[in-house]
Each structure stands twice: as structure tokens, then as C-alpha cells.
Design a protein around this motif. Structure first.
Motif, PDB file in Angstrom:
ATOM      1  N   THR A   1       4.938  29.088 -15.973  1.00 30.90           N
ATOM      2  CA  THR A   1       4.061  28.289 -15.220  1.00 30.90           C
ATOM      3  C   THR A   1       4.666  27.561 -13.850  1.00 30.90           C
ATOM      4  O   THR A   1       5.796  27.266 -13.889  1.00 30.90           O
ATOM      5  N   ALA A   2       4.110  27.853 -12.728  1.00 32.72           N
ATOM      6  CA  ALA A   2       4.635  27.597 -11.203  1.00 32.72           C
ATOM      7  C   ALA A   2       4.101  26.113 -10.924  1.00 32.72           C
ATOM      8  O   ALA A   2       2.699  26.064 -11.213  1.00 32.72           O
ATOM      9  N   VAL A   3       5.061  25.306 -10.562  1.00 33.20           N
ATOM     10  CA  VAL A   3       4.292  23.939 -10.252  1.00 33.20           C
ATOM     11  C   VAL A   3       5.009  23.573  -8.739  1.00 33.20           C
ATOM     12  O   VAL A   3       5.848  23.861  -8.549  1.00 33.20           O
ATOM     13  N   ASP A   4       4.174  22.715  -8.134  1.00 32.60           N
ATOM     14  CA  ASP A   4       4.312  22.157  -6.816  1.00 32.60           C
ATOM     15  C   ASP A   4       4.219  20.709  -6.511  1.00 32.60           C
ATOM     16  O   ASP A   4       4.716  20.468  -5.495  1.00 32.60           O
ATOM     17  N   GLY A   5       3.999  20.026  -7.557  1.00 27.61           N
ATOM     18  CA  GLY A   5       3.981  18.562  -7.528  1.00 27.61           C
ATOM     19  C   GLY A   5       2.456  18.161  -6.708  1.00 27.61           C
ATOM     20  O   GLY A   5       2.650  16.940  -6.517  1.00 27.61           O
ATOM     21  N   SER A   6       1.737  19.117  -6.598  1.00 34.71           N
ATOM     22  CA  SER A   6       0.388  18.543  -5.935  1.00 34.71           C
ATOM     23  C   SER A   6      -0.740  18.511  -7.069  1.00 34.71           C
ATOM     24  O   SER A   6      -0.312  18.724  -8.404  1.00 34.71           O
ATOM     25  N   ALA A   7      -1.909  18.072  -6.755  1.00 32.58           N
ATOM     26  CA  ALA A   7      -2.913  17.742  -7.533  1.00 32.58           C
ATOM     27  C   ALA A   7      -3.270  19.350  -8.276  1.00 32.58           C
ATOM     28  O   ALA A   7      -3.682  19.140  -9.225  1.00 32.58           O
TER      29      ALA A   7
ATOM     30  N   ASP B   1      11.046  24.334 -20.862  1.00 32.71           N
ATOM     31  CA  ASP B   1      12.311  24.309 -20.130  1.00 32.71           C
ATOM     32  C   ASP B   1      11.906  24.597 -18.897  1.00 32.71           C
ATOM     33  O   ASP B   1      10.740  25.025 -18.330  1.00 32.71           O
ATOM     34  N   GLY B   2      12.822  24.430 -17.851  1.00 33.81           N
ATOM     35  CA  GLY B   2      12.662  24.596 -16.517  1.00 33.81           C
ATOM     36  C   GLY B   2      13.472  24.923 -15.419  1.00 33.81           C
ATOM     37  O   GLY B   2      14.816  24.765 -15.876  1.00 33.81           O
ATOM     38  N   GLU B   3      13.222  25.139 -14.312  1.00 38.29           N
ATOM     39  CA  GLU B   3      14.140  25.598 -13.237  1.00 38.29           C
ATOM     40  C   GLU B   3      13.699  25.412 -11.824  1.00 38.29           C
ATOM     41  O   GLU B   3      12.343  25.355 -11.642  1.00 38.29           O
ATOM     42  N   VAL B   4      14.544  25.150 -11.029  1.00 42.45           N
ATOM     43  CA  VAL B   4      14.322  25.117  -9.597  1.00 42.45           C
ATOM     44  C   VAL B   4      14.884  26.326  -9.035  1.00 42.45           C
ATOM     45  O   VAL B   4      16.077  26.649  -9.235  1.00 42.45           O
TER      46      VAL B   4
ATOM     47  N   GLN C   1      12.763  16.820  -9.042  1.00 45.55           N
ATOM     48  CA  GLN C   1      11.969  15.871  -9.633  1.00 45.55           C
ATOM     49  C   GLN C   1      10.504  16.445 -10.206  1.00 45.55           C
ATOM     50  O   GLN C   1       9.877  15.980 -10.994  1.00 45.55           O
ATOM     51  N   VAL C   2       9.988  17.352  -9.367  1.00 44.16           N
ATOM     52  CA  VAL C   2       8.772  18.230  -9.403  1.00 44.16           C
ATOM     53  C   VAL C   2       8.810  18.973 -11.112  1.00 44.16           C
ATOM     54  O   VAL C   2       8.076  18.859 -11.773  1.00 44.16           O
ATOM     55  N   VAL C   3       9.797  19.606 -11.414  1.00 43.19           N
ATOM     56  CA  VAL C   3      10.277  20.088 -12.347  1.00 43.19           C
ATOM     57  C   VAL C   3      10.142  19.036 -13.457  1.00 43.19           C
ATOM     58  O   VAL C   3       9.982  19.125 -14.594  1.00 43.19           O
ATOM     59  N   ASP C   4      11.317  18.189 -13.481  1.00 41.48           N
ATOM     60  CA  ASP C   4      11.344  16.997 -14.305  1.00 41.48           C
ATOM     61  C   ASP C   4       9.931  16.318 -15.049  1.00 41.48           C
ATOM     62  O   ASP C   4       9.920  16.314 -16.212  1.00 41.48           O
ATOM     63  N   ASP C   5       9.305  16.159 -13.927  1.00 45.98           N
ATOM     64  CA  ASP C   5       8.090  15.404 -14.173  1.00 45.98           C
ATOM     65  C   ASP C   5       7.259  16.312 -14.968  1.00 45.98           C
ATOM     66  O   ASP C   5       6.697  16.207 -15.941  1.00 45.98           O
ATOM     67  N   ALA C   6       7.059  17.852 -14.466  1.00 46.89           N
ATOM     68  CA  ALA C   6       6.322  18.640 -15.447  1.00 46.89           C
ATOM     69  C   ALA C   6       6.842  18.884 -16.856  1.00 46.89           C
ATOM     70  O   ALA C   6       6.066  18.729 -17.898  1.00 46.89           O
ATOM     71  N   LEU C   7       8.006  18.748 -17.014  1.00 49.13           N
ATOM     72  CA  LEU C   7       8.661  19.011 -18.307  1.00 49.13           C
ATOM     73  C   LEU C   7       8.567  17.760 -19.189  1.00 49.13           C
ATOM     74  O   LEU C   7       8.136  17.934 -20.326  1.00 49.13           O
ATOM     75  N   ALA C   8       8.400  16.525 -18.453  1.00 44.24           N
ATOM     76  CA  ALA C   8       8.237  15.321 -19.263  1.00 44.24           C
ATOM     77  C   ALA C   8       6.881  15.314 -19.981  1.00 44.24           C
ATOM     78  O   ALA C   8       6.640  15.055 -20.999  1.00 44.24           O
ATOM     79  N   ARG C   9       5.907  15.742 -19.074  1.00 45.05           N
ATOM     80  CA  ARG C   9       4.414  15.796 -19.545  1.00 45.05           C
ATOM     81  C   ARG C   9       4.271  16.681 -20.566  1.00 45.05           C
ATOM     82  O   ARG C   9       3.677  16.514 -21.675  1.00 45.05           O
ATOM     83  N   LEU C  10       4.773  18.106 -20.570  1.00 50.66           N
ATOM     84  CA  LEU C  10       4.861  18.993 -21.665  1.00 50.66           C
ATOM     85  C   LEU C  10       5.408  18.611 -22.992  1.00 50.66           C
ATOM     86  O   LEU C  10       4.956  18.441 -23.899  1.00 50.66           O
ATOM     87  N   ARG C  11       6.672  17.962 -22.685  1.00 51.21           N
ATOM     88  CA  ARG C  11       7.377  17.596 -24.018  1.00 51.21           C
ATOM     89  C   ARG C  11       6.742  16.411 -24.684  1.00 51.21           C
ATOM     90  O   ARG C  11       6.608  16.486 -25.841  1.00 51.21           O
TER      91      ARG C  11
END
Length: 147
Positions: A7-13, A81-84, A64-74
Motif C-alpha cells: 500500500t502506498a501512503v502519502d500522509g493525506s486524508a 513493514d515499510g519503507e521510504v 514519519q508518514v511511514v511510521d504513522d501508517a505502521l503504527a496504525r496497522l500494528r
């Protein structure tokens, strides 16, 4: 069903809506989720020199965008897991498709383009590019968010 979702995340709504859907789907199927955020860059015209590559986002902000997404999933009990990554804005769809293949993903989840009207004509649609090039299923998640 699905075992490995990219999944691609960008920090937006819009990205948050994608993450909500991916969370639900991963819970349902037991899939692991790999989160990717691509730090976009652009080439600024440079005349005969060919131009300069300009990164649009700071590395810490992207992480931070990736870390926030990982925190929600976990927090939802999902293996994640994730990457930039980095890439030119014009290459984002290709980067997502390449990463999905490298990771063995069986689903790519993205949000719709953020542009409308004339802006949509001037910008590359990442979701359209992914849908055209992906060798696996693509989930396009719509959201009620406005740009």
C-alpha cells in the motif's frame, strides 16, 4: 485470498482512507502489509545543463508518514513493514509496480488522483499508471476527502 499487500501512503486524508481499507482487508484475509511512501522529486529546467533534481519532501517527514501508517496497522494486529523510497514524480507508478513485484505482493492498494480539472491534465495519475502496469490486482480506494 490476499497474502501480501503493498500500500502506498502519502500522509493525506486520501492516504488515510486507503490505510483504513487495507487494515480491514488484511484483518479479513490475514495478509501482511508492506507500506511504501515515495519521496517525490522533480527536475527543474536547467537549459543546456539538463536541469537539477529537487526533492519535494524532507527525509524525516517522509519517514514519519511511514511510521504513522505502521503504527496504525500494528495497533490493529496486522503484520506490517515499510519503507521510504525516492523517485521522480513521473516515475511513481513504475516504482510501485516494481516494488510490488520484488516483494511478491498480490495486491497493490492506492488512492485516486488528487487533481481535477486542468490540473489533472498537467499531472501524472499514479493510480492510473499502477492500474495499467501492475501484473497483480489493484485496489483503488475512494475517499470523501477533498483536496
Amino acid at each position: 485470498m490476499y497474502k501480501n499487500i503493498l500500500t502506498a501512503v502519502d500522509g493525506s486524508a486520501h492516504g488515510s482512507a486507503v490505510l483504513d481499507e487495507v487494515t480491514s482487508l488484511a484483518k479479513l484475509t490475514g495478509a501482511a502489509v508492506h507500506v511504501i511512501h515515495i519521496r517525490p522529486s522533480q527536475i527543474i529546467a536547467g537549459g543546456l545543463t539538463g536541469g537539477t533534481v529537487f526533492t519535494v519532501e524532507e527525509a524525516a517527514e517522509a519517514q514519519q508518514v511511514v511510521d504513522d501508517a505502521l503504527a496504525r496497522l500494528r495497533a490493529a494486529g496486522i503484520t506490517a513493514d515499510g519503507e521510504v523510497d525516492e523517485g521522480l514524480k513521473e516515475d511513481l507508478a513504475g516504482i510501485l509496480v516494481e516494488r510490488a513485484a520484488a516483494l511478491g505482493s498480490d495486491l497493490i492498494a492506492v488512492g485516486p488522483g488528487h487533481y481535477s480539472g486542468i490540473a489533472a491534465l498537467l499531472h501524472t495519475s499514479v493510480s492510473r499508471g499502477v492500474a495499467k502496469a501492475a501484473p497483480v490486482s489493484v485496489l483503488l480506494v475512494r475517499s470523501g476527502a477533498t483536496v
